[in-house]
Every structure is written in structure tokens, then in C-alpha cells.
Design a protein around this motif. Sequence first.
Motif, PDB file in Angstrom:
ATOM      1  N   TYR A   1       0.833  -1.204   0.000  1.00 23.40           N
ATOM      2  CA  TYR A   1       0.000   0.000   0.000  1.00 23.40           C
ATOM      3  C   TYR A   1       0.871   1.258   0.000  1.00 23.40           C
ATOM      4  N   LYS A   2       1.894   1.282   0.846  1.00 23.76           N
ATOM      5  CA  LYS A   2       2.777   2.450   0.901  1.00 23.76           C
ATOM      6  C   LYS A   2       3.474   2.682  -0.440  1.00 23.76           C
TER       7      LYS A   2
ATOM      8  N   VAL B   1       2.595   1.445  -3.576  1.00 22.21           N
ATOM      9  CA  VAL B   1       1.712   1.640  -4.728  1.00 22.21           C
ATOM     10  C   VAL B   1       0.852   2.898  -4.588  1.00 22.21           C
ATOM     11  N   CYS B   2       0.246   3.090  -3.448  1.00 20.67           N
ATOM     12  CA  CYS B   2      -0.700   4.204  -3.301  1.00 20.67           C
ATOM     13  C   CYS B   2      -0.033   5.512  -2.888  1.00 20.67           C
ATOM     14  N   ARG B   3       0.850   5.442  -1.910  1.00 21.96           N
ATOM     15  CA  ARG B   3       1.462   6.680  -1.434  1.00 21.96           C
ATOM     16  C   ARG B   3       2.545   7.191  -2.366  1.00 21.96           C
TER      17      ARG B   3
ATOM     18  N   ASN C   1       2.824   6.116  -5.492  1.00 24.49           N
ATOM     19  CA  ASN C   1       2.272   6.023  -6.847  1.00 24.49           C
ATOM     20  C   ASN C   1       3.176   5.227  -7.794  1.00 24.49           C
TER      21      ASN C   1
ATOM     22  N   THR D   1      -2.045  -2.157  -8.821  1.00 24.00           N
ATOM     23  CA  THR D   1      -2.281  -0.724  -8.990  1.00 24.00           C
ATOM     24  C   THR D   1      -3.026  -0.195  -7.762  1.00 24.00           C
ATOM     25  N   PRO D   2      -3.151   1.116  -7.621  1.00 23.17           N
ATOM     26  CA  PRO D   2      -3.907   1.656  -6.486  1.00 23.17           C
ATOM     27  C   PRO D   2      -5.343   1.122  -6.407  1.00 23.17           C
ATOM     28  N   SER D   3      -6.001   0.945  -7.530  1.00 25.77           N
ATOM     29  CA  SER D   3      -7.385   0.447  -7.498  1.00 25.77           C
ATOM     30  C   SER D   3      -7.450  -0.992  -6.980  1.00 25.77           C
TER      31      SER D   3
ATOM     32  N   LEU E   1      -5.319  -2.332  -4.777  1.00 24.25           N
ATOM     33  CA  LEU E   1      -5.104  -2.268  -3.330  1.00 24.25           C
ATOM     34  C   LEU E   1      -6.285  -1.657  -2.602  1.00 24.25           C
ATOM     35  N   ASN E   2      -6.944  -0.686  -3.201  1.00 24.18           N
ATOM     36  CA  ASN E   2      -8.145  -0.125  -2.581  1.00 24.18           C
ATOM     37  C   ASN E   2      -9.222  -1.189  -2.435  1.00 24.18           C
TER      38      ASN E   2
END
Length: 124
Positions: free
Chosen positions: A24-25, A27-29, A31, A44-46, A48-49
Amino acid sequence: MTIEVRSVDKLKGEAPLTKLWHLYKTVCRRNLPVHLVENDLLITPSVLNELMRFDAQTFNQWKDCPGGRAMLQLRKSQENGPCRSSVQDSFKEKTKVLETAIVLFFLLVRGEAVDTNDPGFLEV
């Protein structure tokens, strides 16, 4: 830019939730999508969301996600049903995201890949 990792075993952390947190850190934070080469998964972020919506107990106690499997079965039956021409591309994309999240879930908690196209797997 995409980070390539050979397998889930090479991800940082020991426990599934720790690995998920580090993913999460990254991929999302930061990017930075992560490509799991061995399983050919693009995280991708989606993705992990979607995975972060799973109950934490599914990772520690149950080691299964029957709700996610049931939702994937419903989405796939709608895509392959008689009205499949009316299914929008955004719906198909969300189905793919859910499918990738479920595959990643099983890789994290069980260390095994699953075939989400297998009807036996989708039955809850």
C-alpha cells in the motif's frame, strides 16, 4: 515507472497484513505500481483499494474471502450472460480489479495462485 518483484515471497514483511501495508505504501502513497512477475499481476492503487475493503479477519483467521468470490462470480455471470453487449467497459475494468485483488489475497495468505476462471473456485 513500475517496480518488478519476482514473487510475493520477495515482498517486504513476514505476515500477510504487513506485506499488504508495505504494498500500500509503495503503490498508493508513492504512486509506483508493482508487477509480480511470477504471477503476471499488476498491482495498482485500485487493486489495493479493493483489497483494503476486505475484513482483517480474512487475512488472519479465515484465510478465505467468500464474499469477494461471490461478488466476482456475480460480476462474471453478468459479463458472460445474455445481456453482455450492454456491459460497460468500466464494469469490466472493476471486475478485473476485483479479480486481481482476490488473486493477490490468496497469494498473500496461502502462498498459492488461484484460477479465478474455475467455476469450482467461484462457488462459495
